[in-house]
Write a protein that holds these residues in place. Structure first.
Motif, PDB file in Angstrom:
ATOM      1  N   PHE A 273       0.836  -1.112   0.203  1.00  8.73           N
ATOM      2  CA  PHE A 273      -0.118   0.105   0.133  1.00  8.73           C
ATOM      3  C   PHE A 273       1.018   1.313   0.025  1.00  8.73           C
ATOM      4  N   ILE A 274       0.651   2.199  -0.832  1.00  6.15           N
ATOM      5  CA  ILE A 274       1.707   3.258  -1.183  1.00  6.15           C
ATOM      6  C   ILE A 274       0.663   4.582  -1.248  1.00  6.15           C
ATOM      7  N   SER A 275       1.130   5.593  -0.482  1.00  2.71           N
ATOM      8  CA  SER A 275       0.434   6.752  -0.541  1.00  2.71           C
ATOM      9  C   SER A 275       1.251   8.000  -0.352  1.00  2.71           C
ATOM     10  N   ALA A 276       0.678   9.387  -0.703  1.00  2.00           N
ATOM     11  CA  ALA A 276       1.528  10.481  -0.519  1.00  2.00           C
ATOM     12  C   ALA A 276       0.428  11.420  -0.868  1.00  2.00           C
ATOM     13  N   GLY A 277       0.618  12.790  -0.173  1.00  2.71           N
ATOM     14  CA  GLY A 277      -0.220  13.765  -0.737  1.00  2.71           C
ATOM     15  C   GLY A 277       0.198  14.631  -1.949  1.00  2.71           C
ATOM     16  N   ASN A 278      -0.685  15.170  -2.416  1.00  5.93           N
ATOM     17  CA  ASN A 278      -0.674  16.142  -3.780  1.00  5.93           C
ATOM     18  C   ASN A 278       0.383  17.164  -3.655  1.00  5.93           C
ATOM     19  N   ALA A 279       0.582  17.675  -2.402  1.00  8.34           N
ATOM     20  CA  ALA A 279       1.616  18.813  -1.992  1.00  8.34           C
ATOM     21  C   ALA A 279       2.866  18.365  -1.482  1.00  8.34           C
ATOM     22  N   ASP A 280       3.080  17.152  -1.472  1.00  8.73           N
ATOM     23  CA  ASP A 280       4.257  16.430  -0.890  1.00  8.73           C
ATOM     24  C   ASP A 280       5.189  16.462  -1.932  1.00  8.73           C
ATOM     25  N   PRO A 281       6.725  17.326  -1.510  1.00  5.33           N
ATOM     26  CA  PRO A 281       7.683  17.154  -2.505  1.00  5.33           C
ATOM     27  C   PRO A 281       8.167  16.104  -2.791  1.00  5.33           C
ATOM     28  N   LEU A 282       7.758  14.916  -2.059  1.00  3.39           N
ATOM     29  CA  LEU A 282       8.321  13.486  -2.253  1.00  3.39           C
ATOM     30  C   LEU A 282       7.396  12.765  -2.950  1.00  3.39           C
ATOM     31  N   GLU A 283       6.203  13.211  -3.360  1.00  3.56           N
ATOM     32  CA  GLU A 283       5.149  12.511  -4.192  1.00  3.56           C
ATOM     33  C   GLU A 283       5.486  11.921  -5.329  1.00  3.56           C
ATOM     34  N   PRO A 284       6.597  12.341  -6.098  1.00  5.68           N
ATOM     35  CA  PRO A 284       7.147  11.547  -7.283  1.00  5.68           C
ATOM     36  C   PRO A 284       7.592  10.291  -6.961  1.00  5.68           C
ATOM     37  N   HIS A 285       8.268  10.362  -5.730  1.00  5.54           N
ATOM     38  CA  HIS A 285       9.021   9.053  -5.314  1.00  5.54           C
ATOM     39  C   HIS A 285       8.056   7.924  -5.035  1.00  5.54           C
ATOM     40  N   SER A 286       6.753   8.301  -4.385  1.00  6.63           N
ATOM     41  CA  SER A 286       5.489   7.217  -4.372  1.00  6.63           C
ATOM     42  C   SER A 286       5.112   6.676  -5.564  1.00  6.63           C
TER      43      SER A 286
END
Length: 359
Positions: A273-286
């Motif tokens: 299960f993988i998640s990140a917020g849309n304003a997270d600088p690390l979102e591309p990693h997820s």
């Protein structure tokens, strides 16, 4: 020279001395930031510690009744940082029931954080029907890669050895983490399921692949190559990777490739299960981690949000259970874990809109 002029001369001389002292201090401060990551790390810790304390306090009102714990268990007698807590649903601790166990690795950019930061969140998760182990580890610059991964591996060995006493189903272990902890959890999951990666990072896995049921990965950095070095976030990442890799020239460190776990996942990686917020600088990693796993045929349940999701969801958005998105992340995590426990199918990757409809 008049008396007034004498006083003015003294003032000017003192002003000059203060200016020179400030200049020397400024040069010294600049040199300190250039010669060691410690000055920047201390600033990061101060900011992160305040944020973690606020997030933890906001979760207090969500704490469920009846959750019990065993606190400050030492998982390695030779390591002063090797402590973990175990949380239980009501009426489970000390009984005969053996539950799926989530082993959670806290975040903090590899340079800060402690298990207490996520204790409230993990107690809320435990109340949904899981044993949850909350693992501490050593942080950088004092400890460099892959020390935390080795420590969490030692924690798995301890949990397996004491499975009966801790109500753990040792054949249903889920590695989980947030931010830096998600990278550590993913790295260890890959080492457990890939002998090549275990050799790459110098670890003898404490679990057999069949014992690792899944992973929960929130907001992690999974590939150093995805960092935008001309972005406002770059200064933070330079400090973090300098500290964690132990070299200022970390981009020239061949070990950075092994750190970038998304490059090395295999078909044997457990469901994720993988998640990140849309304003997270690390979102591309997820996104990259989810894509890499899907390419290998691994079952993935991904919770992402549209770029225009409002309000914007920051790094570690999942800890805000006062928000719809935070509650959604908790429910999706629980559903994922229940599917693992019941042997059900794990959904393929999806992107969720803010209204919960698949995209």
């Amino acid at each position: 020279m008049t008396a007034g002029e004498g006083r003015g001369g003294k003032v000017r001389r003192w002003a000059l001395r203060v200016a020179l002292a400030l200049g020397v201090l400024g040069v010294g401060t600049w040199a300190a930031f250039q010669l060691s990551p410690w000055p920047s790390v201390l600033l990061i810790r101060w900011v992160f510690d305040r944020g973690a304390a606020e997030a933890s306090e906001a979760l207090r009102k969500h704490l469920p009744a009846g959750v019990t714990e065993r606190a400050a268990l030492r998982y390695d007698a030779t390591d002063p940082d090797a402590l973990l807590d175990v949380y239980y649903p009501p009426n489970v601790q000390g009984g005969h029931e053996r539950l799926t166990t989530v082993v959670w690795v806290h975040g903090g950019g590899f340079v800060s954080g402690r298990r207490q930061d996520v204790a409230h969140y993990l107690k809320i998760l435990a109340a949904r029907g899981f044993v949850v182990a909350n693992v501490d580890y050593s942080i950088a610059p004092g400890a460099t890669w892959p020390t935390p991964t080795r420590q969490v591996n030692a924690a798995l060995s301890y949990l397996q050895a004491h499975a009966d006493a801790l109500n753990i189903d040792a054949d249903r272990i889920v590695l989980a983490g947030d931010s830096a902890g998600a990278q550590i959890a993913a790295e260890l999951a890959n080492a457990i399921t890939s002998p090549d990666h275990a050799r790459r990072i110098g670890i003898t896995p404490a679990l057999a692949p069949r014992q690792l049921a899944g992973t929960l990965l929130f907001c992690g950095p999974y590939d150093a190559g995805l960092v935008q070095w001309d972005s406002p976030f770059a200064g933070f990442m330079r400090t973090v990777l300098w500290s964690y890799m132990g070299r200022k020239d970390f981009l020239d460190d061949p070990r950075l490739d092994a750190f970038s776990v998304a490059r090395h996942v295999t078909p044997a990686f457990p469901p994720a299960f993988i998640s990140a917020g849309n304003a997270d600088p690390l979102e591309p990693h997820s996104h990259a981690m989810a894509a890499a796993l899907q390419k290998q045929g691994v079952r993935v349940d991904a919770l992402f949000f549209p770029k225009d999701h409002a309000p914007p969801l920051p790094h570690e958005y999942q800890f805000n259970l006062d928000s719809e998105a935070g509650r959604q992340a908790m429910e999706r995590s629980v559903a994922f874990l229940q599917g693992l426990r019941e042997g059900g199918a794990v959904p393929s990757a999806t992107v969720e809109r803010s209204d919960g409809q698949g995209q």
